[in-house]
Motif scaffolding. Structure first.
Motif, mmCIF file in Angstrom:
data_model
loop_
_atom_site.group_PDB
_atom_site.id
_atom_site.type_symbol
_atom_site.label_atom_id
_atom_site.label_comp_id
_atom_site.label_asym_id
_atom_site.label_seq_id
_atom_site.Cartn_x
_atom_site.Cartn_y
_atom_site.Cartn_z
ATOM 1 N N THR A 165 32.909 47.837 35.819
ATOM 2 C CA THR A 165 33.247 49.264 35.857
ATOM 3 C C THR A 165 33.751 49.660 37.238
ATOM 4 N N ASP A 166 33.082 49.195 38.271
ATOM 5 C CA ASP A 166 33.512 49.512 39.641
ATOM 6 C C ASP A 166 34.850 48.853 39.950
ATOM 7 N N SER A 167 35.048 47.637 39.438
ATOM 8 C CA SER A 167 36.314 46.923 39.674
ATOM 9 C C SER A 167 37.477 47.676 39.041
ATOM 10 N N VAL A 168 37.271 48.186 37.828
ATOM 11 C CA VAL A 168 38.327 48.936 37.141
ATOM 12 C C VAL A 168 38.607 50.250 37.861
ATOM 13 N N GLU A 169 37.563 50.921 38.286
ATOM 14 C CA GLU A 169 37.746 52.191 39.000
ATOM 15 C C GLU A 169 38.556 51.978 40.277
ATOM 16 N N ALA A 170 38.246 50.931 41.011
ATOM 17 C CA ALA A 170 38.977 50.625 42.247
ATOM 18 C C ALA A 170 40.426 50.256 41.937
ATOM 19 N N ALA A 171 40.625 49.501 40.858
ATOM 20 C CA ALA A 171 41.979 49.076 40.493
ATOM 21 C C ALA A 171 42.834 50.268 40.074
ATOM 22 N N LEU A 197 33.210 50.024 29.209
ATOM 23 C CA LEU A 197 34.204 50.749 30.002
ATOM 24 C C LEU A 197 34.522 52.112 29.391
ATOM 25 N N GLY A 198 34.350 52.230 28.083
ATOM 26 C CA GLY A 198 34.648 53.489 27.399
ATOM 27 C C GLY A 198 33.746 54.635 27.805
ATOM 28 N N GLU A 199 32.649 54.329 28.465
ATOM 29 C CA GLU A 199 31.759 55.383 28.945
ATOM 30 C C GLU A 199 32.358 56.145 30.123
ATOM 31 N N ARG A 200 33.334 55.527 30.794
ATOM 32 C CA ARG A 200 33.913 56.174 31.980
ATOM 33 C C ARG A 200 35.435 56.348 31.891
ATOM 34 N N PHE A 201 36.092 55.501 31.118
ATOM 35 C CA PHE A 201 37.560 55.497 31.094
ATOM 36 C C PHE A 201 38.082 55.654 29.671
ATOM 37 N N VAL A 220 38.229 38.842 37.554
ATOM 38 C CA VAL A 220 37.140 39.694 38.026
ATOM 39 C C VAL A 220 35.887 39.422 37.197
ATOM 40 N N SER A 221 34.756 39.509 37.850
ATOM 41 C CA SER A 221 33.481 39.262 37.169
ATOM 42 C C SER A 221 33.160 40.413 36.216
#
Length: 479
Positions: free
Chosen positions: A379-385, A317-321, A373-374
């Motif tokens: 990464t997509d789940s976190v972005e949406a959240a 996740l650190g690659e995007r957030f 969440v799976s």
């Protein structure tokens, strides 16, 4: 169903004492500390990281619009400040003055900058000569000093951080366009980045910036219904240019004065974030400016594989957030409370059972609801959240603005609303400063916030004096 239990006992309930609630949050969340100089604050790393994120985003927007960053001196010779009489009169009560340098009395007093219009003008007169030198689109990130009698961290301090744009243009039309362009830039930032709705409008003659022809403002509403001047943009015309002798040779070979603008926001934005989104558990930060967007909490971290799985999740996740993994020896419950109080938008919990199920638990700071969440597609789940957190914050703030805005069609009605409710009041106004002053005095501080761009025609007469109305005004108490 979300658990609404209050997690942080040290924070006073906002319904009990809003001012103390605010103070508790800025201290408990380690945003600021009080300094040895009365009225000045120490911005701690977590608070400064919020400001850095604000700076980073806004600075990029300014540069997209063609602005360049410069830096002006901290000190203004008193004679320079005196050149624009309305300007000096407006700032004189707030100025800090240096009279001694080293061991010598200065031949001319120096003003610690309360704002930098005069410094920019003194520089512009040396570099603007021809229409080819225009426009000049300069911005400065700096500190300013305004000696305040009553102070509160971020909202009103004797020294604060801000940005101030100062631009020069060939024509009035270009300058006015810049003034509104930058106001809209601020409004978009509040709504799209900070998740705070604002009212855009023009300040009355009484409330406009000292030396400006017109001042425009963005006005957000806080939880308790008070206004906060969120940012301002000013059209100066050529008044400063005439005072400072700034001229240019136009395309038709005549000598003309340029037209000037100024616009700025400050660390007061952080106060707006706290008071728009915070709750009784602490900060609630919009994802775009949160120093930590996702905190990862290993559950039963002493068990085999848990720390490793948490680290792998943090790396991914650190690659995007902006991610923090808390693998300290504090209890999970303490960590949950700590990061709620610090306003981290999302919390991820991962333990032995989650690893077996190739999942983790995602918790929203806004709703405090948990969902499994799976780890596939996390990464997509976190972005949406995170996007959902922003939208929920914005919608809540918008609902608060709507619920706390009233309409007054008579003076008695305005007085009753001002006494019984907190929030904004829409009412018609004749344009007379005497009515403006009367409303402020009779309501214990309800002032004109702005003449909104989307004026409504509520009636034909001024709510105060009954004369023909010129404008609808949004009124309210302010920080």
């Amino acid at each position: 169903m979300a658990d609404n239990k209050k997690m942080v006992a040290e924070i006073t309930s906002m319904d009990q004492d809003f001012a103390q609630w605010y103070t508790d949050i800025v201290k408990k969340a380690e945003l600021v500390d009080y300094s040895g100089v009365k009225g000045c604050m120490i911005i701690r790393p977590y608070g400064y990281a919020i400001w850095e994120n604000i700076q980073h985003i806004l600075d990029a927007e300014f540069k997209k619009l063609g602005h360049e960053n410069v830096y002006m001196p901290m000190f203004i010779p008193e004679s320079l400040l005196q050149k624009e009489k309305d300007h000096v009169a407006g700032f004189a009560p707030e100025c800090a003055v240096v009279t001694i340098g080293g061991q010598n009395v200065l031949s001319e007093r120096l003003i610690v900058r309360p704002t930098s219009e005069t410094l920019f003008c003194d520089h512009y007169k040396n570099i603007i000569h021809s229409y080819r030198d225009l426009p000049k689109l300069y911005n400065q990130w700096c500190n300013v000093v305004r000696w305040e009698k009553t102070t509160r961290p971020f909202l009103r301090t004797s020294e604060f951080l801000w940005q101030e744009g100062h631009t020069m243009h060939e024509t009035e039309e270009e300058a006015r366009e810049e003034t509104l362009r930058m106001l809209n830039c601020y409004a978009d930032f509040y709504e799209k980045t900070l998740a705070i709705p604002v009212i855009k409008g023009r300040k009355t003659e009484k409330e406009k910036f000292a030396g400006a022809k017109e001042t425009y403002t963005v006005e957000p509403m806080m939880h308790n219904g008070f206004a906060l001047q969120g940012g301002t943009s000013h059209y100066f015309g050529d008044g400063f240019c005439r005072a400072f002798g700034i001229t240019f040779t136009a395309k038709d070979n005549t000598v003309k004065y340029p037209h000037q603008t100024s616009w700025g926001v400050s660390t007061r934005m952080i106060g707006a974030i706290i008071m728009s989104h915070g709750d009784d558990n602490g900060l609630v930060l919009p994802p775009a400016i949160a120093p930590i967007q996702v905190v990862i909490i290993p559950v039963a971290q002493h068990k085999p594989g848990v720390i490793e799985a948490a680290k792998a999740l943090a790396d991914k996740l650190g690659e995007r957030f902006r991610v923090k993994l808390d693998d300290s020896d504090q209890s999970s419950g303490w960590k949950y409370s700590q990061y709620e109080m610090k306003g981290v938008p999302l919390r991820l919990e991962i333990g032995p059972r989650d690893i077996e199920n190739n999942s983790c638990v995602l918790v929203s700071r806004v709703t405090r609801e948990k969902q499994f969440v799976s780890l596939d597609g996390i990464t997509d789940s976190v972005e949406a959240a995170l996007a959902t957190v922003h939208d929920e914050l914005y919608n809540r703030a918008k609902e608060n603005l709507a619920n706390r805005t009233s309409v007054a069609l008579s003076y008695d009605e305005l007085l009753t609303i001002a006494e019984e409710k907190s929030g904004f009041i829409k009412a018609m106004w004749c344009g007379d400063t005497e009515c403006e002053e009367k409303i402020k005095n009779d309501t214990n501080g309800v002032k004109s916030r702005c003449i909104p761009f989307n004026e409504e025609h509520l009636s034909d007469t001024c709510v105060c004096c009954g004369k023909p109305a010129k404008h609808m005004v949004v009124w309210g108490r302010q920080y």
